[in-house]
Motif scaffolding. Structure first.
Motif, PDB file in Angstrom:
ATOM      1  N   VAL A  54       0.820  -1.214   0.000  1.00 56.94           N
ATOM      2  CA  VAL A  54       0.000   0.000   0.000  1.00 56.94           C
ATOM      3  C   VAL A  54       0.850   1.259   0.000  1.00 56.94           C
ATOM      4  O   VAL A  54       0.331   2.363  -0.233  1.00 56.94           O
ATOM      5  N   THR A  55       2.159   1.117   0.246  1.00 58.13           N
ATOM      6  CA  THR A  55       3.037   2.289   0.199  1.00 58.13           C
ATOM      7  C   THR A  55       3.561   2.550  -1.211  1.00 58.13           C
ATOM      8  O   THR A  55       4.325   3.491  -1.421  1.00 58.13           O
ATOM      9  N   ASP A  56       3.157   1.732  -2.179  1.00 61.28           N
ATOM     10  CA  ASP A  56       3.469   1.920  -3.596  1.00 61.28           C
ATOM     11  C   ASP A  56       2.211   2.470  -4.259  1.00 61.28           C
ATOM     12  O   ASP A  56       1.269   1.727  -4.542  1.00 61.28           O
ATOM     13  N   ARG A  57       2.178   3.779  -4.508  1.00 67.25           N
ATOM     14  CA  ARG A  57       0.932   4.388  -4.966  1.00 67.25           C
ATOM     15  C   ARG A  57       0.476   3.855  -6.323  1.00 67.25           C
ATOM     16  O   ARG A  57      -0.716   3.668  -6.550  1.00 67.25           O
ATOM     17  N   ALA A  58       1.414   3.592  -7.207  1.00 70.79           N
ATOM     18  CA  ALA A  58       1.043   3.067  -8.524  1.00 70.79           C
ATOM     19  C   ALA A  58       0.402   1.686  -8.386  1.00 70.79           C
ATOM     20  O   ALA A  58      -0.599   1.382  -9.045  1.00 70.79           O
ATOM     21  N   ALA A  59       0.978   0.857  -7.518  1.00 67.68           N
ATOM     22  CA  ALA A  59       0.423  -0.474  -7.294  1.00 67.68           C
ATOM     23  C   ALA A  59      -0.965  -0.380  -6.661  1.00 67.68           C
ATOM     24  O   ALA A  59      -1.883  -1.131  -7.013  1.00 67.68           O
ATOM     25  N   LEU A  60      -1.116   0.543  -5.743  1.00 69.88           N
ATOM     26  CA  LEU A  60      -2.397   0.746  -5.076  1.00 69.88           C
ATOM     27  C   LEU A  60      -3.464   1.177  -6.083  1.00 69.88           C
ATOM     28  O   LEU A  60      -4.581   0.626  -6.110  1.00 69.88           O
ATOM     29  N   ARG A  61      -3.115   2.130  -6.916  1.00 65.68           N
ATOM     30  CA  ARG A  61      -4.054   2.636  -7.919  1.00 65.68           C
ATOM     31  C   ARG A  61      -4.433   1.529  -8.915  1.00 65.68           C
ATOM     32  O   ARG A  61      -5.606   1.376  -9.276  1.00 65.68           O
ATOM     33  N   GLY A  62      -3.451   0.739  -9.340  1.00 62.59           N
ATOM     34  CA  GLY A  62      -3.725  -0.354 -10.264  1.00 62.59           C
ATOM     35  C   GLY A  62      -4.613  -1.414  -9.647  1.00 62.59           C
ATOM     36  O   GLY A  62      -5.509  -1.962 -10.315  1.00 62.59           O
ATOM     37  N   PHE A  63      -4.394  -1.696  -8.370  1.00 63.36           N
ATOM     38  CA  PHE A  63      -5.202  -2.700  -7.675  1.00 63.36           C
ATOM     39  C   PHE A  63      -6.667  -2.266  -7.602  1.00 63.36           C
ATOM     40  O   PHE A  63      -7.582  -3.045  -7.872  1.00 63.36           O
ATOM     41  N   PHE A  64      -6.889  -1.009  -7.260  1.00 68.57           N
ATOM     42  CA  PHE A  64      -8.263  -0.510  -7.157  1.00 68.57           C
ATOM     43  C   PHE A  64      -8.934  -0.412  -8.519  1.00 68.57           C
ATOM     44  O   PHE A  64     -10.139  -0.639  -8.648  1.00 68.57           O
ATOM     45  N   ALA A  65      -8.151  -0.090  -9.542  1.00 68.40           N
ATOM     46  CA  ALA A  65      -8.714  -0.035 -10.895  1.00 68.40           C
ATOM     47  C   ALA A  65      -9.165  -1.424 -11.342  1.00 68.40           C
ATOM     48  O   ALA A  65     -10.165  -1.570 -12.058  1.00 68.40           O
ATOM     49  N   GLU A  66      -8.436  -2.435 -10.895  1.00 66.95           N
ATOM     50  CA  GLU A  66      -8.787  -3.811 -11.254  1.00 66.95           C
ATOM     51  C   GLU A  66     -10.036  -4.295 -10.518  1.00 66.95           C
ATOM     52  O   GLU A  66     -10.940  -4.882 -11.126  1.00 66.95           O
ATOM     53  N   TRP A  67     -10.110  -4.040  -9.234  1.00 68.22           N
ATOM     54  CA  TRP A  67     -11.190  -4.606  -8.419  1.00 68.22           C
ATOM     55  C   TRP A  67     -12.395  -3.677  -8.267  1.00 68.22           C
ATOM     56  O   TRP A  67     -13.488  -4.140  -7.985  1.00 68.22           O
ATOM     57  N   ARG A  68     -12.208  -2.392  -8.389  1.00 72.72           N
ATOM     58  CA  ARG A  68     -13.275  -1.394  -8.280  1.00 72.72           C
ATOM     59  C   ARG A  68     -14.210  -1.707  -7.084  1.00 72.72           C
ATOM     60  O   ARG A  68     -15.395  -2.003  -7.252  1.00 72.72           O
ATOM     61  N   PRO A  69     -13.675  -1.611  -5.894  1.00 73.40           N
ATOM     62  CA  PRO A  69     -14.450  -1.973  -4.710  1.00 73.40           C
ATOM     63  C   PRO A  69     -15.585  -1.000  -4.405  1.00 73.40           C
ATOM     64  O   PRO A  69     -15.523   0.185  -4.747  1.00 73.40           O
ATOM     65  N   ALA A  70     -16.604  -1.524  -3.732  1.00 76.33           N
ATOM     66  CA  ALA A  70     -17.689  -0.695  -3.220  1.00 76.33           C
ATOM     67  C   ALA A  70     -17.337  -0.165  -1.837  1.00 76.33           C
ATOM     68  O   ALA A  70     -17.897   0.832  -1.383  1.00 76.33           O
ATOM     69  N   ALA A  71     -16.408  -0.861  -1.174  1.00 75.66           N
ATOM     70  CA  ALA A  71     -15.994  -0.451   0.174  1.00 75.66           C
ATOM     71  C   ALA A  71     -14.585  -0.948   0.434  1.00 75.66           C
ATOM     72  O   ALA A  71     -14.167  -1.995  -0.090  1.00 75.66           O
ATOM     73  N   VAL A  72     -13.853  -0.198   1.248  1.00 76.47           N
ATOM     74  CA  VAL A  72     -12.492  -0.568   1.635  1.00 76.47           C
ATOM     75  C   VAL A  72     -12.339  -0.365   3.136  1.00 76.47           C
ATOM     76  O   VAL A  72     -12.644   0.713   3.656  1.00 76.47           O
ATOM     77  N   ILE A  73     -11.869  -1.406   3.823  1.00 75.91           N
ATOM     78  CA  ILE A  73     -11.535  -1.294   5.238  1.00 75.91           C
ATOM     79  C   ILE A  73     -10.019  -1.341   5.334  1.00 75.91           C
ATOM     80  O   ILE A  73      -9.397  -2.353   5.005  1.00 75.91           O
TER      81      ILE A  73
END
Length: 328
Positions: A54-73
């Motif tokens: 999660v400290t790699d912003r590009a990886a974080l952004r790519g992960f969310f683009a892939e999964w497109r969550p409705a919620a994140v804890i």
């Protein structure tokens, strides 16, 4: 939910940790969500977790683009005060910077976001603390110390950390939810994973004399109970958009104990004495990290506004169940 509608995706960062595992399992058990757990250092024994830094912003952004969550804890954090004290830069990146990035990604996606915080944002002098109380942390975990601060004043000045993590989340996402919890315990992978469970081997070893804190007031809270409350907040926010929660909520167990008193309970369940433990009834003079005397969190808002009943397993009852399983 209609058969042809895919269940909403809920991401749990730090899902290999103590609370993260409990939240992940509780969400899966509802059968209402596609639950995606992430971890960086521990992948989970069953291999179900996705590796994410999660400290790699590009990886974080790519992960969310892939999964497109409705919620994140967002459970990913450096939660150990002493470790955070020793490595302030790493703690800041994980507890503040990465949290703010995650909150921003959720805002961009329109996903509900929840940041896990701590009772250590308070100095423990004026309990119980409502959500409106002004944080006044006294250690690096609650709020770090500026480089060069004299040893005699460390812990009382502004810095970064969990309190600043809260601020980073709110500044990046005005609809963010902050979920503060106190000292957690539960089903651990190793005893030192919890500052409560780590007392078990100490109680069981009568050959080693240990000075045990009998001064600081704590409210030990079972991670499964906290996870159940988080699931209720997720469900309300995902399925009842008009009732989505945001802002600060506290979740706190109701039993008041010192660590010495916790040891007494564990000892009674084991049927062993604790004469080898010496109760310390004053502030430790050489403590690495200052800790609040009594940072009791009030449950008023989560009960009255979110409508969540605080139903916590009794401390002794949980240990009776846990140790009974351990003996089999």
């Amino acid at each position: 939910m209609a058969d042809n509608v895919a269940p909403p995706v809920v991401v749990v960062t730090g899902a290999s940790g103590l609370l993260g595992r409990a939240v992940y399992a509780a969400l899966v058990n509802t059968g209402k969500f596609t639950v995606v757990g992430t971890s960086f250092t521990r992948g989970g024994s069953d291999g179900r977790l996705k590796k994410l830094d999660v400290t790699d912003r590009a990886a974080l952004r790519g992960f969310f683009a892939e999964w497109r969550p409705a919620a994140v804890i967002h459970c990913a954090a450096e939660r150990r005060p002493d470790v955070a004290q020793k490595n302030k830069e790493a703690a800041h990146i994980l507890n503040v910077t990465a949290a703010g990035w995650t909150a921003a990604e959720c805002r961009a996606l329109g996903a509900w976001f929840c940041y896990i915080s701590t009772d250590y944002v308070f100095d423990g002098t004026q309990p119980p603390y409502e959500v409106e109380a002004q944080p006044t942390p006294i250690n690096y975990y609650g709020k770090p110390i500026r480089p060069g601060t004299p040893l005699t004043r460390r812990g009382d000045l502004a810095g970064q950390s969990k309190w600043e993590g809260e601020q980073a989340c709110m500044s990046n996402n005005a609809d963010a939810t902050i979920f503060r919890v106190p000292l957690l315990y539960g089903n651990v992978e190793f005893d030192d994973e919890s500052a409560v469970n780590c007392l078990l081997p100490i109680v069981k070893n009568p050959t080693k004399i240990v000075v045990m804190d009998d001064y600081q007031i704590r409210y030990p809270t079972n991670c499964d109970d906290a996870a159940k409350a988080i699931v209720q907040l997720v469900s309300k926010s995902v399925f009842e958009k008009d009732k989505a929660v945001k802002g600060i909520y506290h979740f706190c167990g109701k039993e008041k104990m010192t660590k010495y008193e916790m040891c007494q309970v564990i000892g009674s369940v084991l049927g062993v004495g604790i004469a080898h433990l010496q109760p310390l009834r004053e502030i430790p003079k050489e403590a690495l990290t200052s800790r609040p005397y009594n940072a009791h969190l009030s449950n008023r808002r989560i009960e009255e506004e979110a409508g969540i009943k605080i139903d916590c397993v009794p401390f002794k009852s949980w240990w009776e169940m846990y140790l009974a399983v351990d003996k089999k």
